[in-house]
Design a protein around this motif. Sequence first.
Motif, mmCIF file in Angstrom:
data_model
loop_
_atom_site.group_PDB
_atom_site.id
_atom_site.type_symbol
_atom_site.label_atom_id
_atom_site.label_comp_id
_atom_site.label_asym_id
_atom_site.label_seq_id
_atom_site.Cartn_x
_atom_site.Cartn_y
_atom_site.Cartn_z
ATOM 1 N N GLY A 68 0.679 -1.149 0.002
ATOM 2 C CA GLY A 68 0.008 -0.110 0.038
ATOM 3 C C GLY A 68 0.895 1.307 0.060
ATOM 4 O O GLY A 68 0.502 2.285 -0.609
ATOM 5 N N ASN A 72 -4.615 1.204 -1.274
ATOM 6 C CA ASN A 72 -3.891 1.658 -0.145
ATOM 7 C C ASN A 72 -4.626 1.346 1.165
ATOM 8 O O ASN A 72 -3.968 0.742 2.217
ATOM 9 N N GLY A 95 4.225 -2.495 -4.865
ATOM 10 C CA GLY A 95 3.303 -1.545 -4.713
ATOM 11 C C GLY A 95 3.198 -0.390 -5.708
ATOM 12 O O GLY A 95 2.497 0.035 -6.549
ATOM 13 N N THR A 133 -4.932 -2.293 2.364
ATOM 14 C CA THR A 133 -3.691 -3.010 2.813
ATOM 15 C C THR A 133 -3.515 -2.490 4.212
ATOM 16 O O THR A 133 -3.013 -3.483 5.012
#
Length: 426
Positions: A33, A182, A159, A185
């Motif tokens: 993330g 994001n 990521g 996560t």
Amino acid sequence: MSVRDGMPRRWSPIPPPGQLRTLAWGTLVNTVGSGLWLAGVALFLTRSVGLPATSVGLGLTVAGLIGLSASVPLGHLADRRDPRSLRALLQLLQAAVAASYLLVQSFPTFLLVAVLDALLVAGNLSVRAALVAAVAGPAGRVHAFATLRAVANIGISAGAALGGLALAADTRFGYTLLVLGNALTYLISAGLIMRLPPLPPIPAAPGAARGAALRDGRFLAVGTVSAVMASHSVVLGLVVPLWIATQTSAPRAMVSAVLVTNTVLTVFLAVRISRAVENAVAAARTMRRAGFVLAVAMLAYPTSSRSGPGGTVTLLLLATVVYTIGDLFHATASAGLSYELAMPHAIGQYQGVSGLLTGLAEAIGPALLTLLLLDGGIAGWVVLAVVFAATGLVTPALTRRALARQPFDQVAATPGSPAARTRIPG
């Protein structure tokens, strides 16, 4: 097998089954993330939200500085509460704040969300450090720190690669998926962390002061020299890309090659290098070694501007290899000193102070180092090399002073205590 059962002797950053592996999975998910957000935050806020780039830069800088104020209080809270539950709670809050970026439509709302985000990020770093210490124990916490750093590099890289898909689409829908990814996560990472058993805090010594770490001048001295050396991260992340673009004949793709080289070496070397730091003595010596190695790298990077394309590429990659080894020496030594010089009942509080000092150095670094290295030319790089070498040289003496303070004399009298194993002779 948990970290307490011993340290595996292998190159892989993935730990064996046990508590550290659980923590590593949580870190991996969380940093995927982070990579998503780092790759897309600037374009999301400018192209999707419509904020000016200068406003984004100003807002993130102000938020970052305000966020540092949470480091010590939340570190202290992690000493008095179960750091596992506290970190999971903070990550749930971070998920909510991360998703709230989708509500940003103006600079004031952006600044509010960014400040909340920065407070949680800074505080969570202190709590994470306390959690690592609780999971790994005195004998394994530096190794655990290095393991998680290697895992984090894998997560951030993955990521960032996924974030590139949203950037390529350059649509509101793509940026929305990036923001929500994001936030997701954080939720998954919190769930993984809660799979750890409860970790009760170490009882505080009678009369222990809440702000002991901030009043510990000898620890502050060691932390300050480490923070000065930590500014090397600005060199790789900001100055070297600008140097490649403006001062060398290398293709722009070399920026990516340099960063990938650093990432790959970190993944494979972080755990191995951490084995040399068993106590404060070894950590201080490793910090001295880091200063010299980073100084060599600072002298190597500017030579790349005096060669043709082929020589420039070779010199940049060699300098990055040297830099990465120095970076890993510094990271390992910094973790070792911040853990070993802390009072056993105040690990989180001391980690918060260490994070505060490093955060201040990294906040000042971009303006200072771009001026010194890009405008100062070769002379500026030499000055920085001398600074790194000097900070490394003074670390052992400062560490001796820190270990000789009265609280450590008392703790050292307890058989098996960390301080009893980390006295520096002479």
